[in-house]
Scaffold this active site. Structure first.
Site, PDB file in Angstrom:
ATOM      1  N   HIS A  89       0.827  -1.206   0.000  1.00 45.21           N
ATOM      2  CA  HIS A  89       0.000   0.000   0.000  1.00 45.21           C
ATOM      3  C   HIS A  89       0.866   1.262   0.000  1.00 45.21           C
ATOM      4  CE1 HIS A  89      -3.220   2.796   1.000  1.00 45.21           C
ATOM      5  NE2 HIS A  89      -4.090   1.814   0.849  1.00 45.21           N
ATOM      6  N   GLY A 177       6.304  20.886  11.823  1.00 45.17           N
ATOM      7  CA  GLY A 177       7.367  19.920  12.075  1.00 45.17           C
ATOM      8  C   GLY A 177       8.566  20.184  11.194  1.00 45.17           C
ATOM      9  N   ALA A 188      10.510   8.510  10.971  1.00 44.23           N
ATOM     10  CA  ALA A 188       9.042   8.580  11.039  1.00 44.23           C
ATOM     11  C   ALA A 188       8.388   8.858   9.700  1.00 44.23           C
ATOM     12  CB  ALA A 188       8.614   9.644  12.045  1.00 44.23           C
ATOM     13  N   GLY A 189       9.143   9.392   8.729  1.00 47.66           N
ATOM     14  CA  GLY A 189       8.512   9.806   7.488  1.00 47.66           C
ATOM     15  C   GLY A 189       7.627  11.012   7.716  1.00 47.66           C
TER      16      GLY A 189
END
Length: 354
Positions: A89, A177, A188-189
């Site tokens: 996915h 962020g 974390a991407g």
């Protein structure tokens, strides 16, 4: 739903999708972070090993659900590492998407503000690149999740470093962020949080392994259609069959079949049975068949009743209509569907034991 569901007049749903579908201990630890918040009810936890992804459904009054979503995201950032993640996915980060959905007594604008509050909190507490989408988007070009997720996690380093410009000036960088590629972003991407109407994640199983037909079906049914090139190299886009539908074909190696993975973004414009029958018709045209279908997450009762009426026009009782929908859509053919857990209204009543 009536007042007797015990949740008061204000009710929302939140559906975080985490990039982990194989490690049950990590999944449980992440879900438990939300369970510890009083009033945040966990209605569903659906891991998928091929997708390596778990769809989690939270519901309740706004304040505890927002707190539960924050706790779940922060725990995901702590436990998951995108540098080790693979799956079928598309995904951008450890929590690929986290939408807030108004169910009762709450406006879409309020849900959009909840998404903004979550993004601001998590950006400050973790530094992870955070994106807003849907009704919370900061620019019209940022509304679609697929646009923000373009090039996925693997393209995030080039995107943040500015070495490639595959995104427009309006979509390249996060809303909050880190806007630079650093250790936090690498682990974390990017995390996408937003607000949207009820969406049904709906997958149709196809009796083939390599997804050749499934990919053709996905390109034909999805609203965006397919891009066709002329012999001279110019392009023309042909719209798809189904309104407000996103779709793609993927292989499910564990089950030795393929799947048309769809998001029905407006189940009133494109009911479940319409999506199923469209896929079935195209599959037959390519000399293959469907092997039932799968609802990922929860589905509104109204959508099941409408499909039940299609498959059994003589049914009038809710239970009979739901049973007709389950049978007609083949929801138990390759997967299992428990309506007491898979239908939003029934799951809430079961959770609250009313």
């Amino acid at each position: 739903m009536s007042r007797q569901d015990g949740m008061g007049n204000r009710l929302i749903e939140c559906v975080p999708n985490i990039s982990e579908g194989r490690d049950t201990n990590r999944i449980e630890a992440i879900v438990n972070a939300a369970r510890t918040i009083e009033g945040c009810h966990v209605l569903g936890v659906e891991p998928d090993q091929d997708y390596n992804r778990t769809v989690i459904t939270l519901a309740g009054e706004p304040e505890p659900v927002v707190k539960g979503a924050i706790a779940l995201i922060e725990r995901s950032v702590e436990l998951l590492d995108m540098r080790n993640h693979t799956g079928e996915h598309p995904r951008l980060g450890v929590v690929d998407v986290c939408p807030f959905v108004p169910l009762r007594g709450v406006t879409m604008d309020e849900c959009a503000q909840m998404a903004r509050d979550v993004v601001a909190h998590v950006a400050e507490s973790t530094g992870v690149p955070m994106f807003l989408y849907g009704a919370a988007a900061t620019h019209p070009e940022r509304e679609l999740l697929s646009t923000l997720r373009k090039d996925q996690y693997e393209g995030l380093e080039a995107r943040l470093s500015g070495s490639e410009h595959r995104h427009s000036e309006f979509t390249q960088y996060p809303d909050a962020g880190s806007k630079e590629w650093n250790d936090v972003a690498a682990k974390a991407g990017g995390i996408t949080v937003g607000a949207r109407p009820i969406l049904v994640a709906y997958n149709v199983n196809v009796d083939e392994r390599d997804a050749t037909v499934s990919k053709k079906i996905g390109s034909l049914v999805r609203a965006s259609g397919r891009l066709l090139k002329t012999p001279k190299g110019t392009s023309v886009r042909v719209n798809g069959m189904l309104p407000m539908v996103q779709g793609m074909g993927v292989t499910l190696e564990e089950m030795n079949i393929s799947q048309v993975s769809m998001n029905l973004r407006d189940v009133e414009l494109c009911p479940l049975h319409m999506a199923f029958k469209a896929c079935e018709s195209i599959a037959h045209d390519h000399d293959t068949r469907l092997l039932g279908s799968e609802i990922v997450g929860l589905v509104p009762l109204k959508a099941m009743l409408e499909s039940g009426a299609y498959f059994d026009p003589n049914a009038t009782d809710e239970d009979d209509l739901v049973a007709a929908a389950i049978e007609g859509l083949g929801l138990n053919e390759k997967h299992s569907f428990d309506p007491s857990q898979g239908i939003i209204e029934w799951a809430i009543k079961k959770e609250l034991k009313v």
